[in-house]
Write a protein that holds these residues in place. Structure first.
Motif, PDB file in Angstrom:
ATOM      1  N   PHE A 441       2.677 -23.531  24.079  1.00 49.91           N
ATOM      2  CA  PHE A 441       3.839 -22.519  24.266  1.00 49.91           C
ATOM      3  C   PHE A 441       4.474 -24.076  24.999  1.00 49.91           C
ATOM      4  O   PHE A 441       3.798 -24.739  26.486  1.00 49.91           O
ATOM      5  CB  PHE A 441       3.832 -21.335  24.752  1.00 49.91           C
ATOM      6  CG  PHE A 441       4.720 -21.054  23.743  1.00 49.91           C
ATOM      7  CD1 PHE A 441       5.672 -20.455  24.076  1.00 49.91           C
ATOM      8  CD2 PHE A 441       3.965 -20.279  22.341  1.00 49.91           C
ATOM      9  CE1 PHE A 441       6.607 -19.560  22.600  1.00 49.91           C
ATOM     10  CE2 PHE A 441       4.043 -19.035  21.863  1.00 49.91           C
ATOM     11  CZ  PHE A 441       6.096 -19.394  21.794  1.00 49.91           C
ATOM     12  N   TYR A 442       5.943 -24.274  25.929  1.00 52.32           N
ATOM     13  CA  TYR A 442       6.748 -24.686  27.067  1.00 52.32           C
ATOM     14  C   TYR A 442       7.441 -23.347  26.758  1.00 52.32           C
ATOM     15  O   TYR A 442       9.032 -23.361  26.071  1.00 52.32           O
ATOM     16  CB  TYR A 442       7.895 -25.300  25.591  1.00 52.32           C
ATOM     17  CG  TYR A 442       8.347 -26.342  26.628  1.00 52.32           C
ATOM     18  CD1 TYR A 442       7.878 -27.262  28.279  1.00 52.32           C
ATOM     19  CD2 TYR A 442       9.971 -26.023  26.077  1.00 52.32           C
ATOM     20  CE1 TYR A 442       9.014 -27.600  29.148  1.00 52.32           C
ATOM     21  CE2 TYR A 442      10.722 -26.651  27.975  1.00 52.32           C
ATOM     22  CZ  TYR A 442      10.406 -27.837  28.850  1.00 52.32           C
ATOM     23  OH  TYR A 442      11.441 -27.501  29.918  1.00 52.32           O
ATOM     24  N   ALA A 443       8.106 -23.589  28.427  1.00 55.82           N
ATOM     25  CA  ALA A 443       9.625 -22.631  28.431  1.00 55.82           C
ATOM     26  C   ALA A 443      10.283 -23.155  29.650  1.00 55.82           C
ATOM     27  O   ALA A 443       9.332 -24.099  30.325  1.00 55.82           O
ATOM     28  CB  ALA A 443       9.144 -21.104  28.970  1.00 55.82           C
ATOM     29  N   ALA A 444      11.150 -22.550  29.204  1.00 52.93           N
ATOM     30  CA  ALA A 444      12.125 -23.268  30.679  1.00 52.93           C
ATOM     31  C   ALA A 444      13.252 -22.532  31.108  1.00 52.93           C
ATOM     32  O   ALA A 444      13.598 -21.491  30.482  1.00 52.93           O
ATOM     33  CB  ALA A 444      12.147 -24.745  30.706  1.00 52.93           C
ATOM     34  N   ARG A 445      12.996 -21.914  32.667  1.00 50.86           N
ATOM     35  CA  ARG A 445      13.816 -21.336  33.151  1.00 50.86           C
ATOM     36  C   ARG A 445      15.506 -21.479  34.164  1.00 50.86           C
ATOM     37  O   ARG A 445      15.566 -22.861  34.997  1.00 50.86           O
ATOM     38  CB  ARG A 445      13.250 -20.577  33.630  1.00 50.86           C
ATOM     39  CG  ARG A 445      13.999 -19.788  34.378  1.00 50.86           C
ATOM     40  CD  ARG A 445      13.663 -18.536  34.952  1.00 50.86           C
ATOM     41  NE  ARG A 445      12.719 -19.071  36.179  1.00 50.86           N
ATOM     42  CZ  ARG A 445      11.796 -18.104  37.260  1.00 50.86           C
ATOM     43  NH1 ARG A 445      11.248 -17.033  37.028  1.00 50.86           N
ATOM     44  NH2 ARG A 445      11.042 -18.702  38.215  1.00 50.86           N
ATOM     45  N   LEU A 446      16.784 -22.033  32.851  1.00 52.52           N
ATOM     46  CA  LEU A 446      17.785 -22.030  33.385  1.00 52.52           C
ATOM     47  C   LEU A 446      18.352 -21.442  34.457  1.00 52.52           C
ATOM     48  O   LEU A 446      18.565 -20.234  33.593  1.00 52.52           O
ATOM     49  CB  LEU A 446      18.607 -23.540  32.777  1.00 52.52           C
ATOM     50  CG  LEU A 446      17.344 -24.299  31.937  1.00 52.52           C
ATOM     51  CD1 LEU A 446      18.486 -24.592  31.098  1.00 52.52           C
ATOM     52  CD2 LEU A 446      16.881 -25.114  32.822  1.00 52.52           C
ATOM     53  N   VAL A 447      19.274 -21.552  35.895  1.00 54.37           N
ATOM     54  CA  VAL A 447      20.525 -20.668  35.638  1.00 54.37           C
ATOM     55  C   VAL A 447      21.459 -21.315  36.555  1.00 54.37           C
ATOM     56  O   VAL A 447      21.429 -22.913  36.137  1.00 54.37           O
ATOM     57  CB  VAL A 447      20.147 -19.736  37.126  1.00 54.37           C
ATOM     58  CG1 VAL A 447      21.466 -19.314  37.896  1.00 54.37           C
ATOM     59  CG2 VAL A 447      18.889 -19.478  37.042  1.00 54.37           C
ATOM     60  N   LYS A 448      23.106 -20.267  34.696  1.00 57.89           N
ATOM     61  CA  LYS A 448      24.181 -20.858  35.256  1.00 57.89           C
ATOM     62  C   LYS A 448      24.599 -20.901  36.731  1.00 57.89           C
ATOM     63  O   LYS A 448      25.434 -19.724  36.685  1.00 57.89           O
ATOM     64  CB  LYS A 448      24.694 -20.391  34.277  1.00 57.89           C
ATOM     65  CG  LYS A 448      26.361 -20.927  34.098  1.00 57.89           C
ATOM     66  CD  LYS A 448      27.383 -20.089  32.405  1.00 57.89           C
ATOM     67  CE  LYS A 448      27.639 -20.793  32.027  1.00 57.89           C
ATOM     68  NZ  LYS A 448      28.395 -20.230  30.927  1.00 57.89           N
ATOM     69  N   SER A 449      25.138 -21.712  36.966  1.00 51.41           N
ATOM     70  CA  SER A 449      25.983 -21.869  38.757  1.00 51.41           C
ATOM     71  C   SER A 449      27.175 -21.410  38.899  1.00 51.41           C
ATOM     72  O   SER A 449      28.292 -21.770  37.412  1.00 51.41           O
ATOM     73  CB  SER A 449      25.661 -23.287  39.509  1.00 51.41           C
ATOM     74  OG  SER A 449      26.307 -23.719  38.014  1.00 51.41           O
TER      75      SER A 449
END
Length: 449
Positions: A441-449
């Motif tokens: 599995f691959y996962a990335a966590r991003l936030v919208k600034s």
């Protein structure tokens, strides 16, 4: 499919299971149909209804073993056959594969494996002339097969060459070969429990993993296991259970799960107290999600539409967006061995284009300050790391929120240098190989600034 291909009461015990296994193998190898399509739902093989649970389990294990060892079996049979596998009678090919797999990797007496494979070709008009050949080759396999298999163990023939070459380029030769070795083992059953993993591990004769999942070697019908009917747990690989947890505390938050069916991650989010909107384009898959949530006594708002085109709902953006994107699924070969033989390298380009569209839509659906988790069950960098690099370059409002090892049970080896999640089939080692491994599995966590 003619009715005569199904089991009849007077039939030799075990022959019906092998006949259906042969049909399903033919579906994968010659008609490019997935195992899931042939085992469940509207397209399932009609003969499955006639099988007892024990025969159904045997049939599934037969098919999975053959597909998991297909490269080795092909090499072995080419050594034992003077003129190669007959191409004018698919049933003869299937009978040879079924017989050899039982002799080499399954707890079936050699004489039974040979006899039932011979009966399998005798019952098929086109293949009947090869009954003597099948008998002779499989008897020779019983005598000489194991040494021939031992000779090629280090060659990783059970992963298509184009795929193994990609893994060597992405992960290095040593890791790629460890991945291939891990994929060769029949996987355990992983489940996500609503609560008290230790108690359920005891009840299901398994063990609680550090990630919170429960892993067991119990076989047979999942629906008959304790807690299934009561909705206390659902089947989900331990790696697949990690991405939804990357949102942190979701109680009371509005989360949308794009490409949600069959609903494992939707269930996780709903169980954690989120207000979940599940989006999927397939009515049949969404019906399965609905059934799963009903069994679990969980709720999600359902939207049947193309997630890449969905405009969202009135009232602003979501606190969180989960994109579990369609992909080549190469990380799931240990559980779905047909994937290795159904996928082609050029599939990656088309799927990467779809993943880009889904990520763009996810950003649009996300409110400022909200969290985006993107994941795929692919081992291919184009569908994981490279997709996020491209998104961050195109969307200046998005930034990576690195994952820390403490969020994933301290498993530092599954966190990349960039702070993303990357699990491999060879991760989570165990003294018993049957209890080892994870889906890729691959996962990335991003936030919208």
């Amino acid at each position: 499919m003619p009715a005569s291909r199904f089991a009849v009461p007077s039939e030799v015990p075990g022959l019906a299971a092998r006949r259906i296994a042969a049909d399903i193998l033919d579906g994968v190898l010659h008609k490019h149909r997935t195992l899931d399509d042939q085992l469940d739902g509207a397209g399932a093989h009609p003969g499955l209804k006639t099988l007892a649970d024990r025969d159904r389990a045997l049939m599934r294990r037969l098919v999975a073993t053959i597909l998991r060892r297909l490269g080795s079996l092909g090499h072995l049979l080419s050594r034992l056959l003077d003129r190669g596998i007959p191409t004018d009678a698919p049933r003869a090919q299937s009978a040879l594969l079924i017989g050899a797999a039982q002799i080499l990797w399954m707890d079936v007496p050699d004489h039974a494996a040979v006899d039932l494979s011979v009966r399998l070709v005798q019952s098929d008009r086109r293949a009947a002339k090869y009954a003597g050949l099948v008998n002779a080759v499989l008897r020779r396999c019983a005598r000489e097969g194991q040494p021939l298999i031992d000779e090629i163990k280090s060659q990783n023939l059970d992963i298509p060459p184009w795929l193994l070459a990609r893994w060597i380029a992405a992960y290095g030769e040593t890791t790629a070969r460890e991945m291939a070795l891990a994929i060769g083992h029949e996987p355990s059953l992983d489940i996500t429990v609503k609560s008290d993993a230790a108690q359920w591990a005891s009840r299901l004769h398994g063990e609680a993993l550090p990630t919170g999942s429960v892993r067991t070697l119990l076989q047979g019908s999942v629906t008959m296991l304790p807690g299934f009917t009561d909705g206390q747990w659902w089947v989900q690989d331990a790696a697949a259970a990690l991405p939804a947890r990357l949102f942190g505390d979701v109680a009371g938050k509005a989360i949308v799960d794009l490409c949600a069916a069959p609903g494992g991650k939707t269930a996780q989010l709903a169980q954690a107290g989120a207000h979940v909107t599940a989006v999927d384009r397939s009515p049949a898959r969404m019906a399965r999600l609905r059934d799963n949530l009903a069994r679990l006594s969980l709720h999600a708002d359902e939207v049947v539409t193309d997630a890449a085109e969905w405009p969202g709902q009135s009232g602003g953006g979501f606190d969180g967006v989960l994109v579990d994107a369609p992909c080549t699924s190469t990380g799931t070969i240990r559980r779905h061995p047909d994937v290795a033989w159904l996928r082609q390298e050029n599939d990656i380009i088309a799927l990467a284009t779809l993943q880009k569209r889904l990520l763009q839509r996810a950003v649009a659906l996300l409110k400022r300050g909200g969290t985006l988790v993107y994941c795929t069950c692919s081992l291919e960098p184009e569908e994981g790391e490279q997709a996020i690099v491209s998104l961050l370059a195109a969307e200046p409002d998005m930034r990576r929120m690195p994952i820390e090892a403490g969020e994933v049970a301290g498993l530092e080896e599954i966190v990349t240098a960039d702070g993303d999640l990357r699990t491999l089939p060879c991760h989570l080692p165990h003294a018993d190989p049957r209890l080892a491994g994870l889906d890729g599995f691959y996962a990335a966590r991003l936030v919208k600034s």
